[in-house]
Each structure stands twice: as structure tokens, then as C-alpha cells.
Design an enzyme around this catalytic site. Structure first.
Site, PDB file in Angstrom:
ATOM      1  CG  ASP A  93      -2.207   0.843   0.913  1.00  0.00           C
ATOM      2  OD1 ASP A  93      -2.172   1.650  -0.042  1.00  0.00           O
ATOM      3  OD2 ASP A  93      -3.203   0.731   1.640  1.00  0.00           O
TER       4      ASP A  93
HETATM    5  C1  BGC Z   1      -5.135   3.136   0.182  1.00  0.00           C
HETATM    6  C2  BGC Z   1      -5.403   2.073  -0.857  1.00  0.00           C
HETATM    7  C3  BGC Z   1      -5.324   2.665  -2.223  1.00  0.00           C
HETATM    8  C4  BGC Z   1      -3.973   3.313  -2.415  1.00  0.00           C
HETATM    9  C5  BGC Z   1      -3.769   3.902  -3.789  1.00  0.00           C
HETATM   10  C6  BGC Z   1      -3.884   3.919  -0.122  1.00  0.00           C
HETATM   11  O1  BGC Z   1      -3.742   5.002   0.719  1.00  0.00           O
HETATM   12  O2  BGC Z   1      -5.044   2.533   1.450  1.00  0.00           O
HETATM   13  O3  BGC Z   1      -6.654   1.491  -0.630  1.00  0.00           O
HETATM   14  O4  BGC Z   1      -5.551   1.690  -3.196  1.00  0.00           O
HETATM   15  O5  BGC Z   1      -3.833   4.335  -1.457  1.00  0.00           O
HETATM   16  O6  BGC Z   1      -4.511   5.026  -3.974  1.00  0.00           O
END
Ligand code: BGC
Length: 770
Positions: free
Chosen positions: A330
Site C-alpha cells: 500500500d
Molecule cells: C489506500 C489504498 C489505495 C492506495 C492507492 C492507499 O492510501 O489505502 O486502498 O488503493 O492508497 O490510492
């Protein structure tokens, strides 16, 4: 006691999941044709910045005048990967493992980076074909080996055509509906230059304070598993290499939904039995359905960060389940290993994440900056780097990016999306109360007062993660009702704002309600109360809304309430005092139209909640599949311990009666038991019942099992007076559980089963399975 374990390998499990999806899978091809009418795709409206770079369709890669094996689509993917890997420098390999956000201002840096083969993926913006193809050209045509980028985006519940939030889609209890919304979202995303969506989120969530409960399918692992498989099938279709499909990403692996206090990013402590039986199953189902990628989570899981957790990312995901795609971290979650205090520095974070099984690093740059030194110091091995690159390349080859790197113009009919969004929103809504059969409204005139801050609100109906949704696309409740009730006067008064605010609008709202024949309240949560990094410590109506409602109830009229929310809310007074309550969630672009369909009876409510509604926040966590206590549990000193609304609850415009559950035992040991109940529509309207099957296992050899566990359901539509016998087979796939070691085991022994309209009703029947 003799115990015979019956185990199912993942192949068998996948076959069962596919069988469960049955008609969904079979209809996948037919549904593809639903999204092909000749209107320009919403996302393709983005003007082409460099139209000369279009390469619609297939291209022949030929970087050095000779077609190398990796460039040849006729060569098997495994051989293409090995050929390419053998040609790559260390910098090019590390580049493949890096994902950066697309930044409008960094075009020049990007060009250099891409020409050097220094980046594997972009995320963040839905680029549109023009910008995407420009960047892709730099990666493919200006670099030595021509390795294409993969573009990822958060298409969570639709891109431009925004569907209900996932928690709402789950309330349909209809995996095939979800498959169809995700297939449409995939086509819109692909047309916008997106190859890969960061969805579905399959985190089980038992705490409505956590804002991300909106993004998942609720508290039950069985239902979430069926939904996870359907979502993957919808996004990827039979082959995510097709131009109108995208690679899916199961997130956030794993345990993220168990954040302490519902505070996003907070730590999680999950024992193995609960990890195995509650949090892991939806991931396993998504992997079995063929998900191309998995995202590692932010949270600490039992002291080890999920993004540095070798047990979950490698032993379970790859070792036990045979996952062959790649794991992306993430956002910044690799460097956050150090923020957690788990590693000492950037180098430690990069080494721990790679060794755990994170292949691509999102945003932070531990891999790019630290790998050369880590390799020199033998803290990571060239084989570990190669393996991560191999996995990324496998997805890129399978997506067809090497030979079709550019997004070609695609046509998608927005009217098809609108119809699907309207259907999905109607199916997501849950009727929570309908005393005196107040709904549906039978109106042929008169004045309708629509009171509350959500009566004519557009933006909040899109919910969290609205993709490229636009408020001007949204049908508000006011607009929907006005269109559905041409002979009535529909007037709206906001009364107050969604949050904070004053009571200056109360008097006008009360006066309008006073003068009306029908009063509808439109209240609830703003979209921003759910989603990432949003959580609540109260679960009531924000701002002055509760006061506004009280003023309207004081008029003594039968009030219909439409409740908008991204989570279960604790609103006992609202339920008590409204004549009828329709839960709309955040319903998406067609929310107002779908709600009008339901309120006027043009559609009939059939949704059921998939997360328990507590009476007060003090009861949380509160979920149906809890363990029993040794001694009888008393009530809270200051209130009941039962929920406001149990898991599985939802009403219809008719009534259903259940006969007692009956069990017939098989003639041969190990064969399935059959549980049946007769369900009768005793009301005056047709309706759809979600008939639910719950079991309880006693004396399980690897630990006590919960008081109820959902192991089946059937959606049944019955005409008034019609009855049907509903049967469920209960064999090893339904009766087993995951052992702490990760095997699915069904033990002969004592069980209970009940067929019921929700998790709190019905009289369980004991039986012995041999
Ligand atoms: C979130 C994810 C997301 C990613 C990309 C993160 O902060 O937890 O769910 O897919 O950002 O935007």
C-alpha cells in the site's frame, strides 16, 4: 472420539466457489456485450494531447531490428519472462518494482526515468488515453528493452458511472449484480487508460467506527468470499488481457479491518483461528477466482507489519494458496515498516518487505534507493529480486501490455451504465422499518415535503472513493421524486447542514412539513465520513440533524425516513419515531432515481444488511458470529446488549413466513445433510426474500466455534400466497472450518442448523453428521 477429517485442496475449493457463482460465470460473456453501444466513453472525453502517438490494437515489439523471444507473442509467457529477465540490468529490474504517482509537473523527470527503464507503474490519476499513451510511449519506445508501464487506479465502485458503495452492493446479496457492476467499471476504466484497479477491498470489518467498512462487503467471511470472487470475475472477466478488462487487486492483505478502536491504520491483534476463519477467507476466494494482484496492508498484525509479514505474504498467500500474481505494497507502507519501529531504517524496510513477499513498492522508494547496497551486503539476494520482477512481468505479459501497450479509443454507452447504476442502487437499499405499510407511497397528487440536508444533495450520494464521478451526473432524491411523481408537488427544505451548522433553517422545514400531505426525511452521513483515514467515535446523525428530525416527528405525522450512510449507524430514535425507514447507503449516480422507484413501489426493496447495526457505539464491536460465553451473559447495566438490527436484516413490501427448519440425514456416512424450510409469501405483494442458512458446530477439535455462521443463502421471489420449499445441502464444504494450520476440515459430530430471515431469528435444529 473417532475423528475423520475431510479436507479440500484449493482446486476443489475454487471449483466449489465457481459452482456457487454458477450462472454468474456462465453469463460472463453475454454480459460483455451489454457495454458496447456506440457512444463515446465518458472517460475518453479527455482530449487527446498527442493524438499522433495512437497505436490502436496490436503492435509488434522489435527494439533492435530482431524479434527477440520476449517480444514474440507466440512464445509462451514463462519463456518470454526468462528471456527478458536475462537481458535486464539491475537498474531495469529494480525499476520494474517501483510504482510512483503520476504527477502533472514531473513530465521531464518522467521522460528520463522512463527512457532508462526506471519505473514499472504509475498510480493515482486516471490519465485518459492521451496522457497515458504519451508516458507509455516513453517507456516502450524510448527505452532499451521497451517494457511497458502498468497504470493503476482506485476504481472502487465505478469510475465515471458511480455505483453504490461496496457495503451497499453487498447488501444486495447478489454476487452476479456485483460482477456486472465491476465489469462495467472495468470497461470504463480500460477506456480511461487504466490497466489495473485497486479493488476489490475484501477486508472483513466488524467495527462500524472504521470508515473503510464502506469499501468492503461487511462482517461475514462467507458472504465476503462470494462477493470477492464475483468482483474479481467482473473486473477481469475470463481473461484480463482483453482490452475492456482490468487486472484486479485484493486489498488490504490482511487484518486491516480489525484496526483497534476503528481508528484507521491502527494496530491489529488477531489470533490464528480468527485470522484463518474470518479475515483470510475472502482473500483466498479472490485468489481462487484468479485475482492478478494483492495489496499488502498498512497495519501491524500481531506485532509484524502486514507489509513485512512473511507468514501471510509468502507462506499463506503463495505457499498454501498458490498465488502467482504480484503483491504491491500500500501507499508508502514499505517505508512505514520503519515508522512502525519494526525496522531501523530505509534499507531495513526495503529488505524486510522484499523478503516478506512485497514485489512492487507503492510510492516510497526503499527498493530503488536501497537495493544496490542491500545486494552488495548480501542482505537480499539477486534471486529474490529476480523473483519479484518475474511476478510483475507475468502480470504485464498476461495483461497483453507488451503487444498492446496503448489504450485505443473505446465506446461505452453511458445509458447502459445509468440503467445498471439504477438497478444496483435499488437492490442495495434496505428497508429497515415499514409500520402500517407506510411504503410504498401511493400518491396521485398532493404535496410532498422533502426535509433534510440530503434531500437535494448530489456530491454525497457518490460516497467515498468516487472515482471520476461528477455531481452533475447524480440524480438527487428531489429530482428522482419529482420525476416519479408528476402529479404531486415535491418541495425540499434542507433544515440544516450535514455537519455542524445552525438551526436557522428549522422553522422553514417545519412549516413545509406541516403544510404537506407526505413527509420524507433525507438525513445521514456525509460521504467524507467514510473511506480512508476517516473514522467516528459516535454513530448517530452528525450536526443538528437529530434535532431537525425531532422537530419534524413532533408534528405527529407519519414520517418516511431515507437514511444515507457509509456504515451501520446507531440511530434507535430515528427507527423508533419514523413510520418507515429506507437505508440508501451512498447510492451512486442514480441514487435519487432508484430511491424514487422504491418509495413509489416501481421497485421493491430486497436488500439485507451485511454488518450489524448497534444501538450505541458502546456496544462495538458487535457482530453476529461471535463466540458463546461460559455462563449466561447479562445485559449492559445501562442498556440491552442485543443489536439495533442484526446481520442479514431487511424488510420487503410483503411478509414471509418460515416453517421450522427440518433436517434429513444422509444414508451414507460423509454425504451431505439436507436442511429445508418452507417459505410462504403471506402478504399482498410479490417480494424477494433472502433465505439464509446458519450453522453451529459443537465440540470442534481445534477450538470452539461461533454461535452462528452463515453457510448459504438463496434469493427467492414469491408471488402473494406462493410458498416454496428451500433446500440446502450441508456437506464438508459447508460444515468445515479452517484449522489454525490452514486446512479446511469438516468433522463428524454435533451441529445445529437454522434457515432464517436474518442472523437473530429462527429456532436452530440439532443434528449429528457422521
Ligand atoms: C489506500 C489504498 C489505495 C492506495 C492507492 C492507499 O492510501 O489505502 O486502498 O488503493 O492508497 O490510492
Amino acid at each position: 472420539m473417532r475423528r475423520v477429517f475431510r479436507q479440500f485442496p484449493i482446486g476443489r475449493w475454487a471449483a466449489l466457489a465457481a459452482a456457487a457463482l454458477g450462472p454468474a460465470a456462465a453469463r460472463a460473456t453475454a454480459a460483455d456485450t451489454e457495454i458496447q453501444a456506440p457512444v463515446l466513453a465518458a472517460a475518453a472525453e479527455v482530449p487527446l494531447q498527442r493524438p499522433e502517438i495512437y497505436h490502436p490494437g496490436w503492435i509488434d515489439l522489435n527494439k533492435n531490428g530482431v524479434e527477440d523471444p520476449y517480444e514474440d507473442p507466440a512464445v509462451p509467457v514463462a519463456a518470454r519472462i526468462e528471456d527478458l529477465l536475462a537481458r535486464m540490468s539491475l537498474a531495469e529490474k529494480i525499476g520494474q518494482l517501483e510504482q510512483q504517482r503520476m504527477d502533472e509537473t514531473s513530465a521531464r523527470t518522467d521522460a528520463r526515468l522512463l527512457a532508462a527503464g526506471g519505473l514499472g507503474s504509475y498510480l493515482g490519476a486516471a490519465p485518459g488515453p492521451g496522457r497515458r499513451n504519451g508516458l507509455q510511449r516513453e517507456a516502450v519506445e524510448d527505452s532499451r528493452l521497451g517494457i511497458p508501464l502498468i497504470f493503476g487506479f482506485d476504481t472502487i465502485h465505478g469510475l465515471r458511472t458511480v455505483f453504490p458503495i461496496p457495503l451497499g452492493l453487498a447488501a444486495s446479496w447478489d454476487p452476479d449484480l456485483l460482477r456486472r457492476t465491476e465489469a462495467f467499471a472495468a470497461a470504463e476504466s480500460a477506456a480511461a487508460g487504466i490497466d489495473w484497479v485497486f479493488a476489490p477491498m475484501v477486508d472483513v470489518a466488524r467495527d462500524p467506527r472504521w470508515g473503510r467498512i464502506a469499501e468492503g462487503f461487511g462482517e461475514d467471511p462467507f458472504l465476503a468470499s462470494r462477493m470477492a470472487a464475483a468482483a474479481v470475475l467482473g473486473f477481469q472477466g475470463p481473461d484480463y488481457g482483453q482490452a475492456d478488462r482490468v487486472a484486479a487487486c485484493l486489498k488490504h492483505f490482511v487484518g486491516y479491518g480489525a484496526a483497534e478502536g476503528g481508528r484507521d491504520y491502527d494496530t491489529t491483534e488477531i489470533g490464528l483461528p480468527t485470522l484463518r476463519n474470518i479475515y483470510l477467507p475472502p482473500y483466498r476466494a479472490g485468489v481462487a477466482a484468479g485475482a492478478a494482484t494483492v495489496m499488502s496492508a498498512f497495519n501491524l498484525l500481531n506485532g509484524i507489519p502486514a507489509s513485512g509479514n512473511r507468514f501471510t505474504l509468502t507462506d499463506v498467500l503463495r505457499g498454501e494458496w498458490g498465488f502467482r500474481g504480484f503483491v504491491v505494497s500500500d501507499w508508502n507502507s514499505v517505508i512505514e515498516l520503519t515508522h512502525h519501529g519494526y525496522t531501523a531504517d530505509k534499507a531495513g524496510a526495503g529488505a524486510a518487505a522484499l523478503r516478506a513477499g512485497v514485489d512492487m513498492e507503492m510510492v516510497s522508494d526503499c527498493y530503488r534507493t536501497q537495493f544496490p547496497t542491500l545486494l552488495a551486503q548480501h542482505r537480499i539476494s539477486p534471486a529474490q529480486v529476480d523473483e519479484a520482477v518475474r511476478r510483475v512481468l507475468r502480470v504485464k505479459f498476461t495483461k497483453g501490455l507488451f503487444n498492446r501497450p496503448y489504450t485505443a479509443p473505446q465506446v461505452i454507452d453511458p445509458a447502459v451504465g445509468r440503467a445498471l447504476a439504477r438497478e444496483a442502487a435499488a437492490r442495495a437499499c434496505v428497508l429497515l422499518k415499514n409500520s402500517g405499510e407506510r411504503l410504498p407511497l401511493h400518491l396521485s397528487g398532493g404535496k410532498v415535503a422533502l426535509i433534510g440536508p440530503l434531500g437535494d444533495d448530489a456530491g454525497d450520494l457518490l460516497g467515498c472513493w468516487p472515482g471520476l464521478g461528477r455531481r452533475e451526473d447524480v440524480v438527487t432524491l428531489h429530482q428522482g421524486l419529482a420525476a416519479a411523481l408528476p402529479h404531486s408537488e415535491v418541495a425540499a427544505a434542507k433544515g440544516c447542514d450535514l455537519e455542524g451548522g445552525s438551526d436557522a433553517g428549522f422553522a422553514a422545514a417545519v412549516a413545509l412539513a406541516q403544510s404537506a400531505d407526505t413527509v420524507i426525511l433525507a438525513v445521514g452521513e456525509p460521504a467524507l465520513y467514510s473511506g480512508e483515514n476517516d473514522f467516528r467515535s459516535h454513530l448517530g446523525l452528525p450536526g443538528r440533524q437529530a434535532e431537525l428530525c425531532a422537530r419534524i416527528f413532533a408534528l405527529g405525522k407519519p414520517v418516511v425516513t431515507v437514511l444515507f450512510a457509509g456504515r451501520p449507524l446507531a440511530v434507535p430514535e430515528l427507527l423508533d419515531q419514523s413510520a418507515a425507514v429506507l437505508l440508501a447507503w451512498h447510492p451512486g449516480v442514480q441514487g435519487g432515481a432508484a430511491l424514487a422507484d422504491l418509495l413509489t413501489g416501481a421497485a421493491s426493496p430486497s436488500g439485507r444488511i451485511t454488518a450489524t447495526f448497534p444501538r450505541t457505539v458502546g456496544q462495538v464491536p458487535l457482530y453476529y458470529n461471535h463466540q458463546n460465553t461460559g455462563r449466561p451473559m447479562r445485559e449492559y447495566r445501562d442498556g440491552p446488549r442485543t443489536p439495533l438490527l442484526p446481520f442479514g436484516f431487511g424488510l420487503t413490501y410483503t411478509r414471509f413466513q418460515y416453517s421450522p427448519t427440518q433436517v434429513s440425514l444422509p444414508a451414507t456416512a460423509g454425504a451431505p445433510v439436507t436442511a429445508t424450510a418452507e417459505v410462504t409469501n403471506t402478504g399482498a405483494a410479490a417480494g424477494t426474500e433472502v433465505v439464509q442458512l446458519y450453522i453451529r458446530e459443537f465440540a470442534c477439535s481445534f477450538g470452539a466455534r461461533p454461535v452462528r455462521e452463515l453457510r448459504g443463502w438463496q434469493r427467492v421471489t414469491l408471488a402473494p400466497g406462493e410458498k416454496r420449499t428451500i433446500a440446502f445441502a450441508l456437506g464438508a464444504p459447508e460444515l468445515g472450518d479452517w484449522t489454525p494450520a490452514g486446512s479446511w476440515v469438516a468433522e463428524p459430530g454435533s451441529y445445529e442448523v437454522v434457515i432464517a430471515p436474518d442472523a437473530a431469528q429462527g429456532q436452530p435444529v440439532p443434528f449429528t453428521w457422521n
